[in-house]
Design an enzyme around this catalytic site. Structure first.
Site, PDB file in Angstrom:
ATOM      1  CG  HIS A   1      -1.981  -1.053   1.156  1.00  0.00           C
ATOM      2  ND1 HIS A   1      -2.540  -1.643   2.275  1.00  0.00           N
ATOM      3  CD2 HIS A   1      -2.599  -1.632   0.089  1.00  0.00           C
ATOM      4  CE1 HIS A   1      -3.451  -2.531   1.903  1.00  0.00           C
ATOM      5  NE2 HIS A   1      -3.510  -2.533   0.588  1.00  0.00           N
TER       6      HIS A   1
ATOM      7  CD  GLU B   1      -1.190   0.582   4.717  1.00  0.00           C
ATOM      8  OE1 GLU B   1      -0.586  -0.473   4.989  1.00  0.00           O
ATOM      9  OE2 GLU B   1      -2.424   0.646   4.531  1.00  0.00           O
TER      10      GLU B   1
ATOM     11  CG  HIS C   1       0.261  -3.906   5.262  1.00  0.00           C
ATOM     12  ND1 HIS C   1      -0.585  -3.557   4.239  1.00  0.00           N
ATOM     13  CD2 HIS C   1       0.828  -5.080   4.885  1.00  0.00           C
ATOM     14  CE1 HIS C   1      -0.545  -4.474   3.285  1.00  0.00           C
ATOM     15  NE2 HIS C   1       0.309  -5.411   3.663  1.00  0.00           N
TER      16      HIS C   1
ATOM     17  CD  GLU D   1      -1.853  -3.450   9.344  1.00  0.00           C
ATOM     18  OE1 GLU D   1      -1.471  -2.254   9.253  1.00  0.00           O
ATOM     19  OE2 GLU D   1      -2.540  -4.021   8.475  1.00  0.00           O
TER      20      GLU D   1
END
Length: 444
Positions: A90, A93, A219, A312
């Site tokens: 992404h 990110e 991410h 994350e």
């Protein structure tokens, strides 16, 4: 004040190795040209333990560049596991992108000064793709830290790359009920008739090219380690715990990262009041968080032998440069600890009666409905949690079964020979230093 801290960090964290290498950690956001520069400088500083290669190009023609670390770069060493890190799929990110740039510099700088790093590089082939979506990053970077939650997320075709992989879960779920493959599921021809991004296609080919054992994609937007399955079995619910056959293994490797991270597994480390994953050890099943289809981690598991999770790393998708030193301190040890998980469980070789390697033999563990297969050198790796297992190797109607007890330490070696050994040759080959070093003790 933040700028002063950044400048001081750059000076204080400059590393000098015994080779005279001097790679300066750059706590800043790096556009495409600077990313390529850092990769090239890292390889130039450590040419004996690194290699740079491209796996494809983005829509706008930017290289998808990988740097590899190994004591024998460019070559798969029989018996040595391969791992990968992927970031920035992404484009908006960006913490993972910067962490992997720092990590590659750290591996280079520390090879001759940190025993843990040296052991990893000498026993593991490490591949690092710092950006899978360089075009999306450039869109996000032009707006900077105020880009919000969406701008630059997709590639320039408007495709979310983490929804663009072959969705094999439904096939696996049907097979569990009615019989059929639950691992190494072929990609349906219909997938290629859809809108497949060139970045996705490049990574699919890359995943299939190397015998990756473990990997993670990095991410932002939360703080947790997320493991398969990502797609819920309950079509009526967008939030439903959906364990993979290797749920215990995924919980183990996700917890390894979360516990080695400085804050991920701590209670009250949530990004918001609805996502305090620290109270559950900093990990979550993907579908129990929210269900998605076409994700990269499920594809790795269902199509190949690779166990992949999603990390994350930051509540802020595009944190200011002044926050990067803290993020690096949070993640450095965790990035090492996760790679070490590739050396857990069992490993070994499957050979024929002439002691030649067998590619494509199946390794089955009783009680786990997910098999792995041997690579071209007959080698395999199978991550397992501690316990006692019955393990069966099979190939073209021949089977061999052995019992093994796995501990928390490094992987147990379990070799299989399919057919009747030619004992004279076996005695010579199995006692040779090369076989003992690469393939372990004599099979029973």
């Amino acid at each position: 004040m933040a700028d002063l801290w950044l400048r001081l960090s750059l000076v204080l964290l400059t590393i000098h190795t015994t080779l005279g290498v001097r790679l300066r950690y750059e706590f800043a956001h790096h556009r495409y040209e600077d990313l390529q520069r850092i990769i090239a400088e890292t390889h130039s500083a450590c040419p004996d333990i690194s290699r740079v290669y491209n796996i494809g190009r983005s829509v706008q023609g930017r290289n998808l560049t990988v740097i590899e670390f190994s004591d024998n770069p460019g070559t798969h060493e029989p018996g040595e596991p391969e791992v990968k890190y992927v970031a920035n799929m992404h484009g908006n990110e960006v913490t993972g992108r910067e962490m992997l740039l720092l990590f590659m510099q750290y591996l280079c700088n520390s090879f001759n000064s940190v025993w843990r790093v040296k052991r990893l590089i000498k026993s593991t082939r490490i591949h690092i793709l710092a950006t899978m979506n360089p075009d999306g990053y450039e869109i996000a970077a032009r707006q900077g830290p105020d880009n919000g939650w969406r701008r630059g997320r997709e590639n320039v075709q408007g495709i979310d790359l983490n929804r663009n992989f072959p969705a094999l879960n439904t096939i696996a779920y049907n097979s569990e009920q009615h019989g059929g493959p639950t691992d190494h599921i072929p990609i349906p021809n219909s997938y290629w008739e859809g809108n497949v991004a060139p970045e996705t296609e490049a990574v699919i080919k890359w995943i299939k090219q190397y015998p990756f054992v473990i990997s993670a994609n990095l991410h932002d937007g939360a703080l947790l380690a997320n493991y398969p399955y990502d797609q819920s079995k309950d079509d009526r619910s967008w939030k439903f715990y959906t364990p993979a056959p290797d749920d215990a293994v995924f919980r183990q490797i996700a917890s390894t990262y979360a516990n080695a991270h400085r804050t991920m597994s701590k209670p009250d480390s949530a990004c918001d009041s609805n996502s305090d994953f620290g109270n559950q050890g900093g990990i979550t099943n993907g579908a129990d968080w929210y269900s998605t289809t076409g994700g990269m981690q499920d594809f790795n598991y269902l199509h190949t032998d690779c166990f992949d999770i999603t990390l994350e790393l930051s509540c802020d998708k595009f944190p200011p440069a002044g926050a990067l030193p803290t993020e690096w301190r949070n993640n450095r040890k965790a990035l090492l600890a996760y790679i070490e998980e590739a050396h857990k469980g069992i490993k070994g070789f499957v050979l024929d009666r002439n002691l030649d390697p067998i590619e494509g033999a199946t390794i089955h563990v009783d009680g786990i409905n997910h098999d792995v297969t041997t690579a071209k050198d007959g080698d395999y790796w199978r991550i397992l949690v501690p316990g006692t297992y019955m393990v069966t190797a099979s190939y073209k109607g021949m089977t061999r079964t052995k019992q093994v007890t796995v501990s928390t330490k490094r992987a147990r070696t379990l070799n299989f020979v399919m057919g009747v050994l030619r004992t004279t040759r076996a005695r010579v080959v199995f006692s040779s230093p090369t076989f003992v070093q690469q393939r372990g003790p004599v099979p029973n």
